[in-house]
Scaffold this motif. Structure first.
Motif, mmCIF file in Angstrom:
data_model
loop_
_atom_site.group_PDB
_atom_site.id
_atom_site.type_symbol
_atom_site.label_atom_id
_atom_site.label_comp_id
_atom_site.label_asym_id
_atom_site.label_seq_id
_atom_site.Cartn_x
_atom_site.Cartn_y
_atom_site.Cartn_z
ATOM 1 N N LEU A 74 1.013 -1.297 0.025
ATOM 2 C CA LEU A 74 -0.077 -0.015 0.150
ATOM 3 C C LEU A 74 0.849 1.221 0.015
ATOM 4 N N MET A 75 1.865 1.182 0.868
ATOM 5 C CA MET A 75 3.052 2.454 0.560
ATOM 6 C C MET A 75 4.143 1.841 0.385
ATOM 7 N N HIS A 76 5.198 2.692 -0.040
ATOM 8 C CA HIS A 76 6.527 2.340 -0.325
ATOM 9 C C HIS A 76 7.469 3.472 0.322
ATOM 10 N N THR A 77 8.820 3.084 0.480
ATOM 11 C CA THR A 77 9.746 4.019 0.742
ATOM 12 C C THR A 77 10.198 4.897 -0.479
ATOM 13 N N PRO A 78 10.194 6.239 -0.511
ATOM 14 C CA PRO A 78 10.440 6.967 -1.423
ATOM 15 C C PRO A 78 11.988 6.676 -2.120
ATOM 16 N N ARG A 79 12.552 6.967 -3.356
ATOM 17 C CA ARG A 79 13.860 6.502 -3.749
ATOM 18 C C ARG A 79 14.922 7.105 -2.695
ATOM 19 N N ALA A 80 14.848 8.301 -2.377
ATOM 20 C CA ALA A 80 15.740 8.648 -1.445
ATOM 21 C C ALA A 80 15.541 8.366 0.102
ATOM 22 N N PRO A 84 7.316 7.162 4.378
ATOM 23 C CA PRO A 84 6.467 6.251 3.171
ATOM 24 C C PRO A 84 5.555 7.006 2.606
ATOM 25 N N VAL A 85 5.260 6.812 1.365
ATOM 26 C CA VAL A 85 4.132 7.421 0.401
ATOM 27 C C VAL A 85 3.464 6.422 -0.053
ATOM 28 N N SER A 199 1.188 -7.879 -8.312
ATOM 29 C CA SER A 199 0.888 -6.662 -8.884
ATOM 30 C C SER A 199 2.001 -5.579 -8.951
ATOM 31 N N GLY A 200 3.122 -6.026 -8.811
ATOM 32 C CA GLY A 200 4.112 -5.037 -8.705
ATOM 33 C C GLY A 200 4.687 -4.752 -10.148
ATOM 34 N N PRO A 201 5.831 -4.032 -10.253
ATOM 35 C CA PRO A 201 6.363 -3.355 -11.379
ATOM 36 C C PRO A 201 6.835 -4.578 -12.404
ATOM 37 N N TYR A 202 7.375 -5.825 -11.877
ATOM 38 C CA TYR A 202 7.654 -6.768 -12.646
ATOM 39 C C TYR A 202 7.027 -7.969 -12.362
ATOM 40 N N THR A 203 7.021 -8.984 -13.403
ATOM 41 C CA THR A 203 6.925 -10.248 -13.042
ATOM 42 C C THR A 203 8.273 -11.205 -13.054
ATOM 43 N N MET A 204 8.301 -12.163 -12.477
ATOM 44 C CA MET A 204 9.569 -12.948 -12.193
ATOM 45 C C MET A 204 9.446 -14.113 -12.995
ATOM 46 N N LYS A 205 10.540 -14.660 -13.465
ATOM 47 C CA LYS A 205 10.798 -16.054 -13.858
ATOM 48 C C LYS A 205 12.132 -16.664 -13.057
ATOM 49 N N ALA A 206 12.240 -17.602 -12.722
ATOM 50 C CA ALA A 206 13.155 -18.178 -11.914
ATOM 51 C C ALA A 206 13.891 -19.395 -12.520
ATOM 52 N N GLU A 207 15.361 -19.186 -12.675
ATOM 53 C CA GLU A 207 15.937 -20.386 -13.056
ATOM 54 C C GLU A 207 16.445 -21.114 -11.900
ATOM 55 N N VAL A 208 16.474 -22.350 -11.544
ATOM 56 C CA VAL A 208 16.823 -22.970 -10.355
ATOM 57 C C VAL A 208 17.695 -24.233 -10.639
ATOM 58 N N LYS A 209 18.633 -24.484 -9.849
ATOM 59 C CA LYS A 209 19.477 -25.518 -10.004
ATOM 60 C C LYS A 209 19.461 -26.090 -8.540
ATOM 61 N N GLY A 226 0.985 2.098 -10.205
ATOM 62 C CA GLY A 226 1.458 2.226 -8.862
ATOM 63 C C GLY A 226 2.314 3.737 -9.129
ATOM 64 N N ASP A 227 2.927 3.774 -8.172
ATOM 65 C CA ASP A 227 4.065 5.308 -8.130
ATOM 66 C C ASP A 227 5.129 5.201 -8.549
ATOM 67 N N LEU A 228 5.731 4.037 -8.982
ATOM 68 C CA LEU A 228 6.989 3.580 -9.376
ATOM 69 C C LEU A 228 6.952 3.782 -10.999
ATOM 70 N N LYS A 229 8.238 4.617 -11.324
ATOM 71 C CA LYS A 229 8.296 4.888 -12.867
ATOM 72 C C LYS A 229 9.577 3.949 -13.488
ATOM 73 N N LEU A 230 9.321 3.043 -14.154
ATOM 74 C CA LEU A 230 10.380 2.215 -14.557
ATOM 75 C C LEU A 230 11.196 2.699 -15.643
ATOM 76 N N GLN A 231 12.304 2.779 -15.558
ATOM 77 C CA GLN A 231 13.367 3.028 -16.591
ATOM 78 C C GLN A 231 13.841 1.513 -17.435
ATOM 79 N N ASN A 232 13.298 0.670 -17.085
ATOM 80 C CA ASN A 232 13.666 -0.503 -18.174
ATOM 81 C C ASN A 232 12.588 -1.523 -18.286
#
Length: 534
Positions: A74-80, A84-85, A199-209, A226-232
Motif C-alpha cells: 500500500l505504501m513504499h519508501t521513496p527513492r531517496a 513512506p508514500v 501486482s508489482g512493477p515486474y513479473t519474475m521467472k526463476a532459473e533453479v539448479k 502504482g507510484d514507481l516509474k520504470l526505466q527499463n
C-alpha cells in the motif's frame, strides 16, 4: 530480516554453466537485453527454508529485494528515503487522534499481473494470511499490533490497531504486507518453491539448479499501476558464489552492476584502481552488526561479563583490520543517521579500557579469564565475517580477562541453534525493515523478539516502546528512544559493533545507479536504465 538480518550470501557452487551462454552485458546480449545485476545472496528452497519468496515467510534482505520488484504494498519508501508514500494506495492516513485506526484508499484500476482485479478484499486476505500462518521465521511480528482488517468497499481498507503506532505506515511499506491473490496463495499454508505472483512493477521467472535460484529474470508488468516509474523493461538478478567471482564478471562485462555484496578489499580496489569501464558509487546505509547474548547462559548471565566485553572491545581497530572504509564504529543499536540516535555505549564505557573491564569483573566477583565462545555464521554476511571474529578473539584475549574461542557454522545450522539458545554469544547483523529508531529497538527488546532472547526490561516493554510509538512527530519520541538506548548500554543484551556503508559498482552507460539501492538496502531495479557511456 529468518528475520531481516538474513543476507543469504555466498553458497559455494552457485556459479553454473547454464549462464555461460548469456553473452556479455556490454554487448547487450546478457539476459536478452536485460540490465543484469550480480549478487552473492543465496536463495534456496530447503526443509529449513521451504518458501523463500512467500510474503508470509520471507524476512531477509535478499528475498525482500525480490518481493519488492514483484508484489505491491500500500505504501513504499521513496527513492531517496524518508516518510513512506502511497504505492498501491492513492491515499493513506490515520483517521483518529490516537493513531489506532488507519484507512487506505486504493488506486483505481489495480490489477494483478494475471489481469485479475485487485481489491480491498485482496489486501485483507494478504495481511490476514501472514497473521494466520505466523511462521516462526516470517515477518508476522511486524503486524502483531493489528487487531483487525476491514475491507469497507472495493477500494477501501481500514486497519484497527491494538495500541497506538505512529510507525504503522512504515510497516505497510514492507513486503510483509505484500498483496497476493487467493488464486495463487493458500490462506493457511506457505507457497513452497520460488514462484511469486503479485501486482508489482515486474513479473519474475526463476532459473533453479539443485533447489537454488541461480537467476531471476524480471519483466515489466503491463498491468502495473502504482507510484514507481520504470526505466527499463527487463532486469535480471544473477547469483554468484562469492564477491571475487562476481567482481570478475563485472570487470569482464558479463553483468552491469553489483548490488550485494562487495568485499572490503574490492571497495578499496574499485576506489583507487577500478577495472576499465567500472565506477564505484557510495550510498548511505543503515546495516548494523552486533554480538547478541543468551542472557540465561551461565557464562554471560551476570551482566558484568557483558559490560566488561563492552568496555574492552575496540571497534576502530576491528574496522581498520577487517572492513576499512566500508564500516564505521557504532555505539548504539540505532544508527548514527536515524532520528534519536545517541552514543550510549561510548557515553557509558568510553574508549576501549582494559582496566575498566577488569574492575567490572572484579567488583562482580567473576574469576578471569572468562571462557567464552563467540559463534558466527560463515556463509551469510560476506567474506569478512571470519576475519572479524578472529580479530575480536585476538583483541579480547590480549586483555587476559577473557579466553575467547570462535566457532563458525553454516546459516542452516547457526540460526536454529541461536534461536534455541545454544549459543551464549553470537554475531548477527540487521538490515532495517524501515528507517525509524523503533525498528532498531523493538525487534531486540519487545516480547517474542527477533533474537528469541530471555532478556526483558519492564520499563522498555510497558512504558517506553508504547510511548515512543504514540508520537507521530518522531522528534517527540526522542526522549523515550534515548532512554531505551541507555538501558541497552547498561544491561548489554546486545553489543553493537559497527554500522555499514553501502557501495554499488556499475559499468559505464548504466543510469540510475545512485537510486538503485536505498538507505535500508532495498534494491530498486526499476531505477536502472541505459545511457551514454562515460
Amino acid at each position: 530480516m529468518n528475520r531481516k538480518t538474513m543476507v543469504l550470501t555466498a553458497a559455494a557452487g552457485l556459479l553454473t554453466p547454464t549462464l555461460a551462454a548469456c553473452g556479455t552485458a556490454t554487448g547487450g546480449g546478457a539476459g536478452s537485453g536485460a540490465i543484469v545485476v550480480g549478487t552473492t545472496d543465496r536463495f534456496e528452497a530447503a526443509e529449513y527454508a521451504p518458501a523463500p519468496f512467500d510474503p508470509a515467510y520471507a524476512y531477509d534482505a535478499g528475498a525482500w529485494n525480490v518481493l519488492r520488484q514483484t508484489v505491491q504494498t500500500l505504501m513504499h519508501t521513496p527513492r531517496a528515503g524518508g516518510q513512506p508514500v502511497p504505492e498501491a494506495a492513492s491515499d493513506c492516513r490515520f483517521t483518529d487522534t490516537g493513531n489506532e485506526s488507519y484507512r487506505c484508499t486504493l488506486r483505481p484500476g489495480l490489477k494483478f499481473a494475471s489481469g485479475d482485479p485487485l481489491t480491498a478484499k485482496d489486501v485483507k486476505f494478504s495481511i490476514d494470511r501472514v497473521l494466520a500462518i505466523k511462521d516462526e521465521n516470517g515477518p508476522s511480528s511486524l503486524l502483531a499490533n493489528i487487531d483487525s482488517v476491514e475491507a469497507k468497499a472495493a477500494d477501501t481498507v481500514v486497519f484497527h490497531l491494538k495500541t497506538p503506532d505512529a510507525t504503522f505506515p512504515y510497516k505497510l511499506s514492507t513486503p510483509a504486507t505484500g498483496i497476493v491473490s487467493e488464486k495463487n496463495y493458500d490462506a493457511k499454508k506457505l507457497r513452497e518453491g520460488f514462484a511469486v505472483d503479485g501486482s508489482g512493477p515486474y513479473t519474475m521467472k526463476a532459473e533453479v539448479k539443485n533447489n537454488q535460484l541461480v537467476r531471476a529474470v524480471f519483466s515489466k508488468n503491463p498491468n502495473y499501476k502504482g507510484d514507481l516509474k520504470l526505466q527499463n523493461d527487463k532486469a535480471e538478478l544473477r547469483t554468484y558464489a562469492d564477491s571475487t567471482a562476481m567482481g570478475r564478471a563485472l570487470a569482464d562485462g558479463k553483468i552491469h552492476m553489483i548490488s550485494r555484496t562487495l568485499s572490503p578489499a574490492q571497495i578499496g580496489e574499485f576506489s583507487t584502481k577500478p577495472p576499465k569501464g567500472v565506477r564505484l558509487t557510495p550510498l548511505s546505509g543503515l546495516e548494523i552488526r552486533y554480538i547478541g547474548f543468551n542472557t540465561d547462559a551461565p557464562v554471560v548471565k551476570d551482566k558484568a561479563v557483558r559490560q566488561a566485553l563492552a568496555a574492552a572491545v575496540d571497534r576502530n581497530a576491528l574496522i581498520d583490520k577487517v572492513y576499512g572504509k566500508s564500516a564505521q564504529p557504532l555505539y548504539s543499536l540505532v544508527p548514527t543517521t536515524v532520528t534519536g540516535h545517541v552514543n550510549s555505549f561510548y557515553n557509558k564505557y568510553g574508549a576501549p579500557n582494559t582496566a575498566k573491564a577488569a574492575g567490572l569483573l572484579k567488583d562482580a566477583g567473576i574469576k578471569t579469564p572468562v571462557k567464552l565462545t563467540l559463534n558466527y555464521t560463515n556463509d551469510h554476511y560476506g567474506d569478512g565475517t571470519a576475519a572479524e571474529f578472529e580479530a575480536l578473539k585476538a583483541q579480547l584475549n590480549s586483555t587476559q580477562l577473557f579466553d575467547i574461542t570462535v566457532q563458525g557454522s553454516d546459516w542452516a545450522d547457526f540460526r536454529p541453534a541461536q534461536k534455541k539458545g545454544d549459543h551464549a554469544a553470537y554475531g548477527l547483523g540487521w538490515f532495517p525493515d524501515y528507517p525509524d529508531a523503533d525498528n532498531f529497538l523493538a525487534p531486540f527488546l519487545e516480547q517474542d523478539n527477533f533474537l528469541g532472547t530471555p532478556y526483558a526490561n519492564a520499563a522498555v516493554r510497558t512504558r517506553l516502546l508504547p510511548e515512543s510509538r504514540r508520537a507521530a512527530d518522531r522528534n517527540v519520541a526522542v526522549p523515550a528512544i534515548t532512554e531505551m538506548q541507555d538501558i541497552v548500554a547498561e544491561d548489554v543484551p546486545v553489543l553493537p559493533l559497527w554500522q555499514g556503508k553501502q557501495y554499488v559498482a556499475a559499468r559505464d552507460g548504466i543510469t540510475g545507479v545512485e537510486w538503485s539501492v536505498n538507505a535500508i538496502s532495498d534494491l530498486q531495479l526499476w531505477e536502472l536504465g541505459r545511457g551514454v557511456s562515460g
